[in-house]
Design an enzyme around this catalytic site. Sequence first.
Site, PDB file in Angstrom:
ATOM      1  N   ASP A  86       0.813  -1.222   0.000  1.00 64.60           N
ATOM      2  CA  ASP A  86       0.000   0.000   0.000  1.00 64.60           C
ATOM      3  C   ASP A  86       0.849   1.276   0.000  1.00 64.60           C
ATOM      4  O   ASP A  86       0.314   2.370   0.218  1.00 64.60           O
ATOM      5  CB  ASP A  86      -0.921   0.008   1.227  1.00 64.60           C
ATOM      6  CG  ASP A  86      -2.106  -0.937   1.052  1.00 64.60           C
ATOM      7  OD1 ASP A  86      -2.909  -0.703   0.131  1.00 64.60           O
ATOM      8  OD2 ASP A  86      -2.206  -1.920   1.820  1.00 64.60           O
ATOM      9  N   GLU A  94       0.278   9.503   1.492  1.00 63.99           N
ATOM     10  CA  GLU A  94      -0.341  10.479   2.390  1.00 63.99           C
ATOM     11  C   GLU A  94      -0.430   9.963   3.828  1.00 63.99           C
ATOM     12  O   GLU A  94      -0.341  10.746   4.775  1.00 63.99           O
ATOM     13  CB  GLU A  94      -1.751  10.812   1.909  1.00 63.99           C
ATOM     14  CG  GLU A  94      -2.491  11.729   2.860  1.00 63.99           C
ATOM     15  CD  GLU A  94      -3.858  12.119   2.354  1.00 63.99           C
ATOM     16  OE1 GLU A  94      -4.038  13.304   2.073  1.00 63.99           O
ATOM     17  OE2 GLU A  94      -4.742  11.257   2.222  1.00 63.99           O
ATOM     18  N   ASP A  95      -0.603   8.672   3.983  1.00 67.81           N
ATOM     19  CA  ASP A  95      -0.831   8.145   5.329  1.00 67.81           C
ATOM     20  C   ASP A  95       0.425   8.127   6.202  1.00 67.81           C
ATOM     21  O   ASP A  95       0.334   8.035   7.418  1.00 67.81           O
ATOM     22  CB  ASP A  95      -1.431   6.736   5.237  1.00 67.81           C
ATOM     23  CG  ASP A  95      -2.815   6.779   4.616  1.00 67.81           C
ATOM     24  OD1 ASP A  95      -3.595   7.684   4.998  1.00 67.81           O
ATOM     25  OD2 ASP A  95      -3.107   5.940   3.750  1.00 67.81           O
ATOM     26  N   ARG A 131       1.231  -1.771   7.109  1.00 66.80           N
ATOM     27  CA  ARG A 131       1.631  -0.445   6.628  1.00 66.80           C
ATOM     28  C   ARG A 131       2.530   0.295   7.616  1.00 66.80           C
ATOM     29  O   ARG A 131       3.021   1.385   7.312  1.00 66.80           O
ATOM     30  CB  ARG A 131       0.384   0.412   6.333  1.00 66.80           C
ATOM     31  CG  ARG A 131      -0.545  -0.209   5.306  1.00 66.80           C
ATOM     32  CD  ARG A 131      -1.471   0.821   4.710  1.00 66.80           C
ATOM     33  NE  ARG A 131      -0.703   1.850   4.019  1.00 66.80           N
ATOM     34  CZ  ARG A 131      -1.212   3.004   3.584  1.00 66.80           C
ATOM     35  NH1 ARG A 131      -2.491   3.257   3.760  1.00 66.80           N
ATOM     36  NH2 ARG A 131      -0.450   3.892   2.969  1.00 66.80           N
ATOM     37  N   ARG A 184      -7.996   3.262  11.963  1.00 66.34           N
ATOM     38  CA  ARG A 184      -6.533   3.382  11.816  1.00 66.34           C
ATOM     39  C   ARG A 184      -5.894   4.369  12.801  1.00 66.34           C
ATOM     40  O   ARG A 184      -4.715   4.262  13.103  1.00 66.34           O
ATOM     41  CB  ARG A 184      -6.198   3.826  10.386  1.00 66.34           C
ATOM     42  CG  ARG A 184      -6.728   2.911   9.289  1.00 66.34           C
ATOM     43  CD  ARG A 184      -5.953   1.615   9.216  1.00 66.34           C
ATOM     44  NE  ARG A 184      -6.536   0.741   8.192  1.00 66.34           N
ATOM     45  CZ  ARG A 184      -6.200   0.778   6.907  1.00 66.34           C
ATOM     46  NH1 ARG A 184      -5.293   1.629   6.479  1.00 66.34           N
ATOM     47  NH2 ARG A 184      -6.777  -0.050   6.057  1.00 66.34           N
ATOM     48  N   HIS A 214     -11.081   6.567   6.181  1.00 67.81           N
ATOM     49  CA  HIS A 214     -10.323   7.712   6.690  1.00 67.81           C
ATOM     50  C   HIS A 214     -11.212   8.956   6.712  1.00 67.81           C
ATOM     51  O   HIS A 214     -12.183   9.037   5.953  1.00 67.81           O
ATOM     52  CB  HIS A 214      -9.125   8.010   5.785  1.00 67.81           C
ATOM     53  CG  HIS A 214      -7.993   7.036   5.906  1.00 67.81           C
ATOM     54  ND1 HIS A 214      -7.471   6.363   4.828  1.00 67.81           N
ATOM     55  CD2 HIS A 214      -7.264   6.625   6.971  1.00 67.81           C
ATOM     56  CE1 HIS A 214      -6.465   5.581   5.223  1.00 67.81           C
ATOM     57  NE2 HIS A 214      -6.327   5.714   6.527  1.00 67.81           N
ATOM     58  N   CYS A 229      -4.680  10.542  -1.259  1.00 64.90           N
ATOM     59  CA  CYS A 229      -3.814   9.491  -0.677  1.00 64.90           C
ATOM     60  C   CYS A 229      -2.507   9.327  -1.432  1.00 64.90           C
ATOM     61  O   CYS A 229      -1.528   8.814  -0.892  1.00 64.90           O
ATOM     62  CB  CYS A 229      -4.522   8.146  -0.691  1.00 64.90           C
ATOM     63  SG  CYS A 229      -6.255   8.215  -0.289  1.00 64.90           S
TER      64      CYS A 229
HETATM   65  C1  CIR Z   1      -5.373   1.075   2.960  1.00 66.99           C
HETATM   66  O1  CIR Z   1      -6.343   0.373   3.235  1.00 66.99           O
HETATM   67  O2  CIR Z   1      -4.633   1.513   3.836  1.00 66.99           O
HETATM   68  C2  CIR Z   1      -5.064   1.368   1.524  1.00 66.99           C
HETATM   69  N1  CIR Z   1      -5.453   0.255   0.714  1.00 66.99           N
HETATM   70  C3  CIR Z   1      -5.775   2.635   1.078  1.00 66.99           C
HETATM   71  C4  CIR Z   1      -5.263   3.865   1.777  1.00 66.99           C
HETATM   72  C5  CIR Z   1      -5.928   5.095   1.332  1.00 66.99           C
HETATM   73  N2  CIR Z   1      -5.316   6.231   1.928  1.00 66.99           N
HETATM   74  C6  CIR Z   1      -5.953   7.320   2.277  1.00 66.99           C
HETATM   75  O3  CIR Z   1      -7.178   7.357   2.238  1.00 66.99           O
HETATM   76  N3  CIR Z   1      -5.241   8.325   2.749  1.00 66.99           N
END
Ligand code: CIR
Length: 253
Positions: free
Chosen positions: A60, A65-66, A85, A131, A161, A248
């Site tokens: 991922d 962004e995360d 992650r 999360r 999110h 993201c």
């Molecule tokens: C996840 O589930 O973490 C990733 N497949 C998608 C993350 C999306 N990120 C975001 O909305 N900032």
Amino acid sequence: MFTHAITRPPAPSYVDGITTADLGRPDYALALQQHAAYVDALRACGLEVTVLEPAPAYPDSCFVEDSALLTGKVAVVTRPGADSRREEAALMEPVLAERFATLARIVAPGTLDAGDVMMVGDFFYIGLSARTNEAGAEQLIAILKRHGYDGIAVPMAEMLHLKTGVNSLEHNRLLVTGEFVGAKVFEGFECIEVPPEEAYAANSLWINETVLVPAGFPKVLAQVKALGYATLEVAVSEFQKMDGGLSCLSLRY
Ligand code: CIR
């Protein structure tokens, strides 16, 4: 105004990332093409874009962004909530250390995905999602306060999110959908309600008065245009399949 962005293209392992969407397996070749077009769109908005190497160990990791929250005064390395992650933050840290004089970190037991953080000027809304936990939000608020900012935790129940369902278009204006429609915490804003059938496009991305809108959401595109913004439609179907949206895919600063 933003001047820079950091991105990371997906690796072949991308197709094995986390998803709840029932949209099928992503097409990796198309995901790469869409990612390149996304980078072009950021450049068309005047940003200098760093494209990092793909990181196959982290499926991922294109959702950069995360892994960090970037502000004018401090870059915060997060502690992502999903086990698979978590190490993405450590991977991002040296990239940030080259660019930011001041770094801070979210530490255990805190967890925080920066997809849960919406910046509105000097104020930050932090979604308490599956999360991001209260400890993570509290740590972030303490870091923000040390640097002259402030923030508030926002309880949430349905979305992955915070920014899955609410995004700032600046000018005291938000795009909102689902559980954030009518939310008291956002009542001081002009809230532009995204119709449920186009909920994915609530994750449209304001960059210096241009709004990137995901391709295929004509109602939201028309809503944003009617507000006077320049718009760019960007195809991100292969990222939608993995629950990711336009915001993201980059870190902006
Ligand atoms: C996840 O589930 O973490 C990733 N497949 C998608 C993350 C999306 N990120 C975001 O909305 N900032």
